[in-house]
Design a protein around this motif. Structure first.
Motif, PDB file in Angstrom:
ATOM      1  N   ASP A  16       0.859  -1.293   0.015  1.00 17.12           N
ATOM      2  CA  ASP A  16       0.028  -0.056   0.033  1.00 17.12           C
ATOM      3  C   ASP A  16       0.968   1.277  -0.153  1.00 17.12           C
ATOM      4  OD1 ASP A  16      -2.157   1.683   0.422  1.00 17.12           O
ATOM      5  OD2 ASP A  16      -1.775   1.589   2.667  1.00 17.12           O
ATOM      6  N   LEU A  17       0.534   2.374  -0.412  1.00 20.54           N
ATOM      7  CA  LEU A  17       1.365   3.580  -0.433  1.00 20.54           C
ATOM      8  C   LEU A  17       1.140   4.356   0.738  1.00 20.54           C
ATOM      9  CD1 LEU A  17       1.243   4.789  -4.337  1.00 20.54           C
ATOM     10  CD2 LEU A  17       2.952   3.423  -2.829  1.00 20.54           C
ATOM     11  N   GLY A  18      -0.281   4.722   1.305  1.00 12.11           N
ATOM     12  CA  GLY A  18      -0.573   5.610   2.163  1.00 12.11           C
ATOM     13  C   GLY A  18      -0.426   4.952   3.585  1.00 12.11           C
ATOM     14  N   ALA A 114       2.672  -1.738  -6.045  1.00 14.42           N
ATOM     15  CA  ALA A 114       1.982  -1.176  -5.289  1.00 14.42           C
ATOM     16  C   ALA A 114       0.534  -1.454  -5.616  1.00 14.42           C
ATOM     17  CB  ALA A 114       2.424   0.303  -5.239  1.00 14.42           C
ATOM     18  N   SER A 116      -2.824   0.697  -4.076  1.00 16.00           N
ATOM     19  CA  SER A 116      -3.153   1.742  -3.349  1.00 16.00           C
ATOM     20  C   SER A 116      -4.734   2.251  -3.902  1.00 16.00           C
ATOM     21  CB  SER A 116      -1.997   2.926  -3.395  1.00 16.00           C
ATOM     22  OG  SER A 116      -2.505   3.862  -2.337  1.00 16.00           O
ATOM     23  N   ASN A 117      -5.585   2.720  -2.767  1.00 12.18           N
ATOM     24  CA  ASN A 117      -6.660   3.511  -3.213  1.00 12.18           C
ATOM     25  C   ASN A 117      -6.553   4.814  -3.306  1.00 12.18           C
ATOM     26  OD1 ASN A 117      -8.079   0.895  -2.683  1.00 12.18           O
ATOM     27  ND2 ASN A 117      -8.997   1.464  -0.984  1.00 12.18           N
ATOM     28  N   THR A 118      -6.659   5.513  -4.423  1.00 15.99           N
ATOM     29  CA  THR A 118      -6.096   6.976  -4.443  1.00 15.99           C
ATOM     30  C   THR A 118      -6.965   7.340  -5.612  1.00 15.99           C
ATOM     31  OG1 THR A 118      -4.153   8.394  -4.547  1.00 15.99           O
ATOM     32  CG2 THR A 118      -4.119   6.220  -6.063  1.00 15.99           C
ATOM     33  N   LEU A 142      -3.162   1.623  -9.000  1.00 15.21           N
ATOM     34  CA  LEU A 142      -3.903   2.656  -8.292  1.00 15.21           C
ATOM     35  C   LEU A 142      -5.320   2.607  -8.717  1.00 15.21           C
ATOM     36  CD1 LEU A 142      -1.266   5.210  -9.228  1.00 15.21           C
ATOM     37  CD2 LEU A 142      -1.362   3.779  -7.182  1.00 15.21           C
ATOM     38  N   ARG A 149     -10.941  -1.134  -6.042  1.00 12.46           N
ATOM     39  CA  ARG A 149     -10.631  -0.491  -4.785  1.00 12.46           C
ATOM     40  C   ARG A 149     -10.379  -1.643  -3.737  1.00 12.46           C
ATOM     41  NH1 ARG A 149     -13.316   1.941  -1.103  1.00 12.46           N
ATOM     42  NH2 ARG A 149     -11.940   3.678  -0.376  1.00 12.46           N
ATOM     43  N   ASP A 174       0.267  -3.438   4.315  1.00 16.94           N
ATOM     44  CA  ASP A 174      -0.995  -2.378   4.339  1.00 16.94           C
ATOM     45  C   ASP A 174      -1.059  -1.785   5.838  1.00 16.94           C
ATOM     46  OD1 ASP A 174      -3.905  -1.165   4.205  1.00 16.94           O
ATOM     47  OD2 ASP A 174      -3.477  -1.834   2.301  1.00 16.94           O
ATOM     48  N   ASN A 179      -7.905  -4.372   5.156  1.00 14.09           N
ATOM     49  CA  ASN A 179      -7.293  -4.596   3.775  1.00 14.09           C
ATOM     50  C   ASN A 179      -6.125  -5.936   4.164  1.00 14.09           C
ATOM     51  OD1 ASN A 179      -8.722  -2.693   2.647  1.00 14.09           O
ATOM     52  ND2 ASN A 179      -6.906  -0.954   2.844  1.00 14.09           N
TER      53      ASN A 179
END
Length: 209
Positions: A16-18, A114, A116-118, A142, A149, A174, A179
């Motif tokens: 995940d990114l965030g 990656a 990620s939800n974005t 993404l 998502r 994550d 998730n």
């Protein structure tokens, strides 16, 4: 952490990114929009997150202009799209402490991806501001680009298929428990990340020098 990480047990790492790679704070956006935070800064953003337009924006189903119109309506704002965009991107703090060297270390031994939800506004921002971190990833999945998502099953199925590795040979990192659990249900090994120390511990367990 997960208990089944052993040297040679995986063929790919999925991040995940965030709050795993890039840190963020929702209150920064609300402050930039001059929203009165009150005693619960997250309450305002929860109102926005519960708006269907937000989820549709994160899966590429509505435009940025439509999303910002929903923001104005939901939060009672009278800001321009440019002002809303600036505030929306003010959410980012910087890279998660210690994650840069860990990504560089891992990328020497395994392919990194990656999931990620974005959304498109954030993608445009972090793709430039954090290019030095994203360079370690072979591919970014993404949500607004793939139309899926987390924690929806289809998102994991799509990524596993695209990576081309059996799910049990992928480790997913994550910060959200839902998730992580969804990834495990789909056969991936998964690590609940609370800090970069969890990533470091996983790399150690995998025997990555």
């Amino acid at each position: 952490m997960t208990t089944s990480l052993d040297p040679g047990a995986v063929d790919a790492l999925l991040f995940d990114l965030g709050r795993v790679v890039i840190d963020f704070d929702l209150a920064r956006t609300l402050k930039a929009w001059a929203v009165e935070l009150g005693t619960d800064p997250s309450a305002m953003m929860k109102r926005l997150a519960n708006n269907d337009t937000f989820h549709r924006y994160e899966t590429g189903q509505v435009t940025e202009a439509e999303f910002f119109a929903a923001v104005r309506d939901t939060l009672g704002l009278k800001l321009s799209d440019d002002a809303l965009r600036d505030g929306w991107n003010a959410i980012f703090i910087g890279e998660m402490p210690g994650i840069g060297p860990l990504l560089a270390r891992a990328a020497q031994h395994l392919p990194l991806y990656a999931l990620s939800n974005t959304n498109d506004a954030h993608i445009a921002h972090f793709s430039e501001q954090y290019a030095h971190l994203l360079v370690h990833f072979r591919e970014l999945f993404l949500s607004s680009r793939i139309g899926l998502r987390k924690p929806n099953a289809e998102a994991y199925d799509h990524v596993v298929k695209q990576i081309g590795v059996r799910p049990e040979r992928i480790v997913f990192f994550d910060d959200l428990a839902e998730n992580v659990e969804a990834a495990r249900r789909h056969g991936l090994k998964a690590v609940h990340v609370r800090s970069s120390a969890d990533v470091a511990q996983a790399l150690d367990q995998l025997g990555l020098p």
